[in-house]
Design a protein around this motif. Structure first.
Motif, short mmCIF file in Angstrom:
data_model
loop_
_atom_site.label_atom_id
_atom_site.label_comp_id
_atom_site.label_asym_id
_atom_site.label_seq_id
_atom_site.Cartn_x
_atom_site.Cartn_y
_atom_site.Cartn_z
N HIS A 43 0.84 -1.21 0.00
CA HIS A 43 0.00 0.00 0.00
C HIS A 43 0.87 1.26 0.00
N ALA A 44 1.95 1.23 0.80
CA ALA A 44 2.79 2.43 0.93
C ALA A 44 3.46 2.81 -0.38
N LEU A 45 3.56 1.86 -1.31
CA LEU A 45 4.15 2.18 -2.62
C LEU A 45 3.29 3.17 -3.39
N GLY A 46 2.06 3.39 -2.94
CA GLY A 46 1.23 4.43 -3.56
C GLY A 46 1.83 5.81 -3.44
N LEU A 47 2.75 5.98 -2.49
CA LEU A 47 3.47 7.25 -2.38
C LEU A 47 4.35 7.48 -3.61
N VAL A 48 4.69 6.39 -4.31
CA VAL A 48 5.48 6.51 -5.54
C VAL A 48 4.54 6.64 -6.73
N GLY A 198 -0.21 6.14 1.44
CA GLY A 198 0.03 5.60 0.10
C GLY A 198 -1.27 5.29 -0.63
N PHE A 199 -2.22 4.70 0.09
CA PHE A 199 -3.52 4.39 -0.52
C PHE A 199 -4.25 5.67 -0.93
N ALA A 200 -4.17 6.69 -0.05
CA ALA A 200 -4.83 7.97 -0.37
C ALA A 200 -4.18 8.64 -1.58
#
Length: 559
Positions: A43-48, A198-200
């Motif tokens: 999920h935190a990869l959404g920051l990328v 990341g999800f947001a």
């Protein structure tokens, strides 16, 4: 011969002894924690970017959707939930500390919270072969159904909090836990926060360019609602059955009650089968139990002063714990002792106002053995100096000296244990490794000597002779905890290491040396003291003498 009465539930004892349920529960919990960590990291990869999330999901699926990963994951889910039900069933009372209640409640609620997500992803994929990617899932939860997205965020927090509580109960008795506690707390906080952010971020990216992440509509299997209802009924039935079994189990013993007497005319009358710890909690008597009543520590131990005869013998786990602390024959663990007839007990670690107050604060207040470095220092000839001075002048000089020593110790990373006349005891290693503690203690000694030189220079006109100091450094195990009474309670250390350090400080005075360093500390600090005199020092109450290095002048040591 009269047979001793059986402990309620003792019929299962051989089975329980043969299967290490606690270790299995821990193992399954670690599997689930690993799954959550990898899932939240994805999920935190959404920051990328959303593409990064999809790339990470490919690796995630390889790890958890192969046959071995699938069996390990879902087997751990079912087994962990089953063991939580077992723990619920075995409890004689539902009164427990808030942290334990939170862990149990969160754990039992998780299957019900996860049913919708599991059926919409994993089970749908198994039935239809459709693999819902992040663009589809994020679009559904962020744009089309934000309420469902909020519920999923809550599930994320609940699951992670349950896992963190379990890890906390497992790790907190470890001697190294206080050293790394802040790092672990920080990581535990960052994982869900980064996952949610990341999800947001992915949701905002998809909302800004919906056509870029468009996915074709795929018909949903009409079997999913029925499967979801079946899962709700399955887990709900297990939970209801466990609660019903608790009630049925208690009925035969409810008519027979046991009276457990405590100090100060307190008593608990509980049904047969309650442990002493559960009895204490039932009537609100403060009773320390660091491990949560699992028999992993000895903090709940009690001294049985009446009624020990014909009580159930200690279990293997209780015997091991009692042997480790060399407990007397009338000492038992309150969490393991389930009396079959009336008895009187005294909680060993929670008697008296100070005992209850300090021990329940947690952390080092409860007492623990740690590898520490110890510094003793004392002014030499100070008694003769005070005889020629007014009381105010004596207090002023002492306070400047204590200020010099205190700043040196704190700047080096140590803790002032106590001031004894014109002597000071300092501890190092409360939150560091033994090697780092030894280096800090040496650094503090060098700082103290430099500070004393400045003090002599500043007040040269006031002193007939410069202030001189004797110091000793030693390292080894010590018991650290809150000790004392009332307002005179403080964090301190006791044990052979402290006594030996005090003896070395006396040796420094006898030899007219500024510093004596034990071989134990020198080894840990990596010091080469071969150019200095070595002496074997007998220590009263210690079988083996202590090898030590004599340092006439601290300035001869190189930082």
């Amino acid at each position: 011969m009269k047979q001793p009465p059986k402990r309620p539930g003792s019929e299962a004892a051989p089975f329980e002894a043969a299967i290490p349920w606690r270790e299995i529960r821990l193992g399954t919990g670690l599997v689930l924690a690993t799954f959550l960590l990898t899932h939240f990291s994805n999920h935190a990869l959404g920051l990328v970017s959303v593409e990064a999330m999809e790339a990470g999901r490919a690796w995630f699926n390889r790890l958890w959707r192969n046959p071995v990963g699938t069996i390990l994951l879902y087997g751990s889910v079912l087994l962990h939930f089953g063991l939580a039900l077992q723990a619920l069933y075995r409890r004689r009372t539902l009164r427990m500390p808030l942290r334990e209640a939170a862990q149990l409640t969160l754990g039992l609620s998780l299957p019900f919270l996860l049913v919708a997500h599991v059926t919409g992803t994993r089970i749908e994929w198994a039935l239809t072969g459709h693999d819902s990617g992040y663009p589809e899932v994020v679009r559904n939860l962020w744009l089309l159904s934000p309420g469902a997205g909020a519920r999923q965020a809550a599930v994320l927090v609940v699951a992670w909090l349950h896992g963190c509580l379990g890890l906390y109960f497992w790790l907190r008795p470890k001697p190294w836990f206080p050293i790394y506690a802040l790092t672990l707390y920080t990581g535990a906080l960052l994982v869900p926060v980064l996952a949610l952010i990341g999800f947001a971020e992915a949701g905002q990216e998809i909302a800004a360019a919906p056509e870029r992440f468009a996915v074709p509509a795929v018909p949903v299997s009409d079997r999913l609602p029925a499967i979801a209802q079946g899962l709700y009924a399955f887990f709900g039935g297990l939970l209801a059955g466990t609660l019903l079994a608790r009630l049925v189990r208690r009925l035969p013993f409810w008519s027979r009650r046991i009276r457990i007497s405590y100090p100060n005319n307190q008593a608990a009358t509980v049904p047969l089968g309650f442990s002493v710890l559960e009895a204490s909690r039932t009537i609100g008597i403060p009773h320390l139990s660091v491990c949560g009543g699992r028999g992993r520590c000895s903090t709940c131990r009690v001294r049985v002063i009446e009624g020990l005869e014909d009580q159930p013998p200690p279990t293997a786990q209780e015997r091991g714990t009692l042997a480790r602390i060399k407990a007397g024959p009338n000492v038992r663990l309150a969490c393991q002792l389930r009396p079959t007839h009336d008895l009187a007990v005294v909680p060993i670690l929670s008697t008296g106002r100070n005992g209850v107050g300090s021990l329940l604060r947690g952390g080092r207040a409860q007492g623990q053995e740690r590898e520490v470095a110890v510094l003793f220092c004392d002014l030499r000839g100070f008694t003769g100096l005070t005889e020629k001075r007014l009381p105010f002048d004596t207090v002023f000089i002492l306070n400047r000296y204590f200020e010099t020593v205190g700043e040196a110790v704190e700047d080096a990373g140590g803790h002032i244990d106590k001031f004894i006349g014109d002597g000071v005891l300092a501890l190092f290693g409360l939150r560091t490794t033994p090697q780092e503690a030894a280096r800090q203690a040496l650094d503090a000694a060098l700082r103290i000597r430099a500070g004393l030189a400045r003090l002599n220079e500043d007040y040269a006109s006031e002193f007939e002779q410069p202030l001189r100091i004797a110091m000793a450094l030693h390292a080894g195990p010590a018991i650290i905890g809150q000790m004392g009474y009332g307002q005179a309670t403080s964090l301190t250390a006791v044990g052979d290491t402290i006594n030996a350090a005090s003896r070395l400080e006396g040796l420094a005075k006898e030899l007219d040396a500024e510093l004596v360093i034990s071989e134990d500390l020198a080894t840990r600090a990596g010091l080469d003291l071969s150019g200095h005199s070595r002496q074997i020092v007998p220590i009263r109450g210690r079988a083996a003498p202590l090898g030590s290095w004599i340092i006439p002048e601290v300035g001869s040591l190189v930082r």
